[in-house]
Design a protein around this motif. Structure first.
Motif, mmCIF file in Angstrom:
data_model
loop_
_atom_site.group_PDB
_atom_site.id
_atom_site.type_symbol
_atom_site.label_atom_id
_atom_site.label_comp_id
_atom_site.label_asym_id
_atom_site.label_seq_id
_atom_site.Cartn_x
_atom_site.Cartn_y
_atom_site.Cartn_z
ATOM 1 N N TYR A 5 0.610 -0.969 -0.087
ATOM 2 C CA TYR A 5 0.084 0.095 -0.059
ATOM 3 C C TYR A 5 0.793 1.270 0.037
ATOM 4 O O TYR A 5 1.867 1.144 0.221
ATOM 5 C CB TYR A 5 -0.835 0.003 1.110
ATOM 6 C CG TYR A 5 -0.281 0.048 2.640
ATOM 7 C CD1 TYR A 5 0.095 1.151 3.153
ATOM 8 C CD2 TYR A 5 -0.033 -1.162 3.307
ATOM 9 C CE1 TYR A 5 0.659 1.139 4.278
ATOM 10 C CE2 TYR A 5 0.437 -1.305 4.620
ATOM 11 C CZ TYR A 5 0.856 -0.057 5.029
ATOM 12 O OH TYR A 5 1.335 0.113 6.296
ATOM 13 N N GLY A 23 -8.291 4.962 0.902
ATOM 14 C CA GLY A 23 -8.539 4.513 -0.538
ATOM 15 C C GLY A 23 -8.378 3.149 -0.789
ATOM 16 O O GLY A 23 -7.347 2.468 -0.090
ATOM 17 N N TYR A 24 -9.127 2.334 -1.581
ATOM 18 C CA TYR A 24 -8.901 1.132 -2.081
ATOM 19 C C TYR A 24 -8.966 0.839 -3.772
ATOM 20 O O TYR A 24 -9.898 1.277 -4.305
ATOM 21 C CB TYR A 24 -9.762 -0.116 -1.517
ATOM 22 C CG TYR A 24 -9.454 -1.252 -2.017
ATOM 23 C CD1 TYR A 24 -8.629 -2.060 -1.732
ATOM 24 C CD2 TYR A 24 -10.371 -1.898 -2.841
ATOM 25 C CE1 TYR A 24 -8.335 -3.119 -2.028
ATOM 26 C CE2 TYR A 24 -10.153 -3.120 -3.487
ATOM 27 C CZ TYR A 24 -9.136 -3.875 -2.932
ATOM 28 O OH TYR A 24 -8.794 -5.269 -3.449
ATOM 29 N N ALA A 25 -7.859 0.704 -4.135
ATOM 30 C CA ALA A 25 -7.818 0.534 -5.652
ATOM 31 C C ALA A 25 -7.473 -0.807 -6.239
ATOM 32 O O ALA A 25 -6.474 -1.486 -5.705
ATOM 33 C CB ALA A 25 -6.506 1.715 -6.230
ATOM 34 N N GLN A 37 -7.133 5.471 -10.920
ATOM 35 C CA GLN A 37 -8.018 5.202 -9.630
ATOM 36 C C GLN A 37 -7.181 6.007 -8.686
ATOM 37 O O GLN A 37 -7.696 6.701 -7.620
ATOM 38 C CB GLN A 37 -8.040 3.920 -9.153
ATOM 39 C CG GLN A 37 -8.851 3.089 -10.270
ATOM 40 C CD GLN A 37 -9.095 1.441 -9.793
ATOM 41 O OE1 GLN A 37 -9.381 1.257 -8.607
ATOM 42 N NE2 GLN A 37 -8.788 0.694 -10.883
ATOM 43 N N LEU A 38 -5.759 5.927 -8.670
ATOM 44 C CA LEU A 38 -4.925 6.695 -7.587
ATOM 45 C C LEU A 38 -5.211 8.171 -7.635
ATOM 46 O O LEU A 38 -5.236 8.739 -6.549
ATOM 47 C CB LEU A 38 -3.591 6.002 -7.831
ATOM 48 C CG LEU A 38 -3.272 4.718 -7.646
ATOM 49 C CD1 LEU A 38 -1.643 4.533 -7.849
ATOM 50 C CD2 LEU A 38 -3.541 4.095 -6.215
ATOM 51 N N LEU A 41 -8.536 8.900 -6.361
ATOM 52 C CA LEU A 41 -8.560 8.885 -4.779
ATOM 53 C C LEU A 41 -7.857 9.991 -3.903
ATOM 54 O O LEU A 41 -8.257 10.587 -3.011
ATOM 55 C CB LEU A 41 -8.070 7.362 -4.374
ATOM 56 C CG LEU A 41 -9.020 6.349 -4.866
ATOM 57 C CD1 LEU A 41 -8.275 4.830 -4.527
ATOM 58 C CD2 LEU A 41 -10.435 6.182 -4.272
ATOM 59 N N GLN A 42 -6.615 10.158 -4.541
ATOM 60 C CA GLN A 42 -5.701 11.418 -4.026
ATOM 61 C C GLN A 42 -6.538 12.555 -4.092
ATOM 62 O O GLN A 42 -6.648 13.522 -3.205
ATOM 63 C CB GLN A 42 -4.537 11.443 -4.797
ATOM 64 C CG GLN A 42 -3.537 10.180 -4.512
ATOM 65 C CD GLN A 42 -2.179 10.353 -5.331
ATOM 66 O OE1 GLN A 42 -1.749 11.174 -5.788
ATOM 67 N NE2 GLN A 42 -1.923 9.094 -5.634
ATOM 68 N N CYS A 46 -7.796 11.177 0.075
ATOM 69 C CA CYS A 46 -7.285 10.023 0.680
ATOM 70 C C CYS A 46 -5.939 10.083 1.272
ATOM 71 O O CYS A 46 -5.048 10.413 0.153
ATOM 72 C CB CYS A 46 -7.433 8.835 -0.177
ATOM 73 S SG CYS A 46 -9.149 8.123 -0.804
ATOM 74 N N ILE A 49 -3.726 4.622 0.800
ATOM 75 C CA ILE A 49 -4.435 3.912 -0.408
ATOM 76 C C ILE A 49 -3.798 2.417 -0.344
ATOM 77 O O ILE A 49 -2.552 2.347 -0.608
ATOM 78 C CB ILE A 49 -4.164 4.759 -1.797
ATOM 79 C CG1 ILE A 49 -4.728 6.176 -1.756
ATOM 80 C CG2 ILE A 49 -4.897 3.808 -2.894
ATOM 81 C CD1 ILE A 49 -4.613 7.006 -3.033
ATOM 82 N N GLN A 51 -3.813 -0.932 -2.514
ATOM 83 C CA GLN A 51 -3.750 -1.106 -3.929
ATOM 84 C C GLN A 51 -3.130 -2.561 -4.245
ATOM 85 O O GLN A 51 -2.320 -2.942 -3.662
ATOM 86 C CB GLN A 51 -3.036 -0.161 -4.978
ATOM 87 C CG GLN A 51 -1.492 -0.162 -4.620
ATOM 88 C CD GLN A 51 -0.700 0.851 -5.452
ATOM 89 O OE1 GLN A 51 -0.857 0.810 -6.813
ATOM 90 N NE2 GLN A 51 -0.097 1.734 -4.998
#
Length: 209
Positions: A5, A23-25, A37-38, A41-42, A46, A49, A51
């Motif tokens: 992560y 966050g979860y990607a 996605q990152l 979420l940023q 978030c 994260i 991932q």
């Protein structure tokens, strides 16, 4: 699969008392890119994260489990889209309910769902109702199929060259498996040996781990 992560917040202390937006990607294959996605979420704040790259149908998601273990009451879990989190609607609901039990809210950027709001909770409850409806339909069809199978008597045979009746029994076995029944319970319901149930499930393309 990726088993790490990232920290977006420099100098983050896991023992801090402040609540976090986490966050979860996820993408399905290694050749897919997580950047979209990152970034999303940023952009919504978030601080941390998790991932990973793993199929949506896989039960093995180490980063998802690690994220759940890190959650504290007051935190918020954020995903880019709902299908990034759950394997199915039922699995998604199980996870969000698990978050709720921990005092953790959930939101999806693209789907405009936020369970910390009254409207978000309403939408999620609608999802729960749809999932229950789907389970009831599957259960009714399964029981109807079982009754037909009982009326026609015992059905046997090998996967190759199955009769139409045996193929119907194989479909029933698959439906019971999707409902969460184990092989032993399916065998009892169908009055078959476990070996026959395994053959039926294999015929339907069901992988038994």
């Amino acid at each position: 699969m990726i088993v790490h992560y990232i920290h977006i917040l420099v100098g983050f202390n896991e023992h801090t008392s402040s609540f976090m937006r986490i966050g979860y990607a996820r993408v399905s294959t290694f050749d897919q890119n997580l950047d979209l996605q990152l970034n999303a979420l940023q952009n919504v704040g978030c601080e941390k994260i998790f991932q990973e790259k793993v199929s949506g149908t896989s039960k093995e998601r180490p980063q998802l489990q690690m994220m759940i273990a890190h959650l504290r009451s007051g935190d918020e879990v954020v995903v880019w889209k709902l299908d990034r989190l759950g394997r199915s609607l039922t699995h998604l609901i199980e996870l969000v309910n698990q978050f709720s039990d921990k005092g953790v809210s959930f939101s999806s950027v693209n789907d405009k769902i936020d369970t910390s709001t009254s409207s978000g909770k309403l939408i999620f409850h609608l999802f729960c109702s749809l999932a229950e409806y789907e389970r009831n339909i599957i259960r009714e069809r399964t029981m109807a199929g079982l009754e037909v199978a009982r009326l026609k008597g015992k059905l046997g045979g090998k996967p190759k060259g199955l009769t139409e009746e045996a193929k119907n029994t194989a479909r029933i076995a698959e439906s019971l498996h999707k409902e969460g029944y184990g092989v032993k319970m399916i065998a009892a319901q169908l009055n078959k040996s476990r070996t026959t149930v395994y053959k039926y499930l294999a015929y339907r393309g069901v992988n038994i781990n």
